[in-house]
Scaffold this motif. Sequence first.
Motif, short mmCIF file in Angstrom:
data_model
loop_
_atom_site.label_atom_id
_atom_site.label_comp_id
_atom_site.label_asym_id
_atom_site.label_seq_id
_atom_site.Cartn_x
_atom_site.Cartn_y
_atom_site.Cartn_z
N LYS A 10 0.85 -1.26 -0.03
CA LYS A 10 -0.04 -0.03 -0.10
C LYS A 10 0.87 1.24 0.01
CE LYS A 10 -3.78 -2.32 2.72
NZ LYS A 10 -4.37 -2.18 3.92
N VAL A 11 0.41 2.12 -0.51
CA VAL A 11 1.13 3.75 -0.64
C VAL A 11 0.01 4.86 0.06
CG1 VAL A 11 1.95 5.40 -1.84
CG2 VAL A 11 2.22 3.24 -2.33
N TYR A 12 0.40 5.23 0.94
CA TYR A 12 -0.13 6.36 1.80
C TYR A 12 0.66 7.61 1.56
CZ TYR A 12 -3.65 3.21 4.36
OH TYR A 12 -4.39 2.51 4.82
N ILE A 13 -0.54 8.73 1.38
CA ILE A 13 0.17 10.05 1.40
C ILE A 13 -0.54 10.81 2.60
CG2 ILE A 13 0.89 10.29 -1.05
CD1 ILE A 13 -1.67 11.98 -1.29
N THR A 90 -4.18 4.53 -5.14
CA THR A 90 -4.21 3.13 -5.85
C THR A 90 -2.54 3.21 -6.61
OG1 THR A 90 -4.96 4.46 -7.99
CG2 THR A 90 -6.54 3.51 -6.45
N PRO A 91 -2.35 2.26 -7.25
CA PRO A 91 -0.96 2.16 -7.99
C PRO A 91 -0.77 3.33 -9.19
CG PRO A 91 -1.50 0.06 -7.62
CD PRO A 91 -2.70 0.84 -7.09
N GLN A 93 -2.79 6.21 -9.31
CA GLN A 93 -2.63 7.54 -8.47
C GLN A 93 -1.06 7.44 -8.16
OE1 GLN A 93 -5.58 6.84 -5.61
NE2 GLN A 93 -6.87 8.47 -6.49
N TYR A 94 -0.23 6.86 -7.70
CA TYR A 94 0.85 6.81 -7.17
C TYR A 94 1.85 7.22 -8.38
CZ TYR A 94 5.60 5.69 -5.36
OH TYR A 94 6.93 5.71 -5.34
N ARG A 95 1.77 6.60 -9.62
CA ARG A 95 2.46 6.87 -10.73
C ARG A 95 2.26 8.34 -11.15
NH1 ARG A 95 0.94 1.46 -12.00
NH2 ARG A 95 -0.93 2.16 -13.21
N TRP A 96 0.91 8.78 -11.21
CA TRP A 96 0.43 10.13 -11.59
C TRP A 96 1.31 11.20 -10.56
CZ3 TRP A 96 -5.48 8.99 -11.64
CH2 TRP A 96 -5.80 8.50 -12.90
N LEU A 97 1.45 10.89 -9.31
CA LEU A 97 2.00 11.73 -8.27
C LEU A 97 3.58 11.75 -8.54
CD1 LEU A 97 1.63 13.43 -5.60
CD2 LEU A 97 2.41 11.24 -4.45
N MET A 98 3.94 10.84 -8.85
CA MET A 98 5.50 10.71 -9.00
C MET A 98 5.82 11.39 -10.49
SD MET A 98 7.18 9.76 -6.68
CE MET A 98 6.04 10.13 -5.59
N GLU A 99 4.69 11.71 -11.59
CA GLU A 99 4.89 12.17 -12.77
C GLU A 99 4.64 13.80 -12.90
OE1 GLU A 99 2.40 9.76 -15.34
OE2 GLU A 99 3.97 7.92 -15.11
N LYS A 107 -10.46 13.27 -15.88
CA LYS A 107 -10.93 12.68 -16.92
C LYS A 107 -10.49 11.45 -17.05
CE LYS A 107 -11.11 17.15 -19.48
NZ LYS A 107 -10.78 17.98 -20.59
N ALA A 108 -10.02 10.81 -16.28
CA ALA A 108 -9.37 9.44 -16.15
C ALA A 108 -10.47 8.63 -16.35
CB ALA A 108 -8.29 9.11 -14.76
N HIS A 109 -10.56 7.17 -16.83
CA HIS A 109 -11.32 6.35 -16.75
C HIS A 109 -11.31 5.58 -15.43
CE1 HIS A 109 -12.04 6.41 -21.28
NE2 HIS A 109 -10.91 6.66 -21.42
N ARG A 110 -12.66 5.51 -14.93
CA ARG A 110 -12.61 4.70 -13.70
C ARG A 110 -12.90 3.32 -14.11
NH1 ARG A 110 -10.50 8.64 -11.37
NH2 ARG A 110 -11.52 10.51 -11.19
#
Length: 118
Positions: A10-13, A90-91, A93-99, A107-110
Amino acid sequence: MLNDFAGADKVYIACGYTDLRRGIDGLATIVQQQFQLDPFTNTLFLFCGRRRDRIKALYWEGDGFLLLYKRLESGSFQWPRSEAEARLLTPQQYRWLMEGLNVEQPKAHRPVRGLENI
């Protein structure tokens, strides 16, 4: 290393500002007392300072804590500031944050779950 970190379940911010002068013990105390979470689990905890150009990550490796520090040379992290709580990512969301993107992409597909969404 943080961009492709895959060791945690898991990843928490920590939403809002964190005093990044804190070390391992101080950040582990925040996880335990403020967020009521266990820092001794296979979880990556992320913290961000006021300037949003640096983050600290706390991770338990089974025999000790790993403290990671990242400073961006240009730009800033899109960090949620409105809450004083820990938020599970979520994995994706973590990628988005690091990018450098916001963790909430309107607008992301759910993901579709089951036939009730058809």
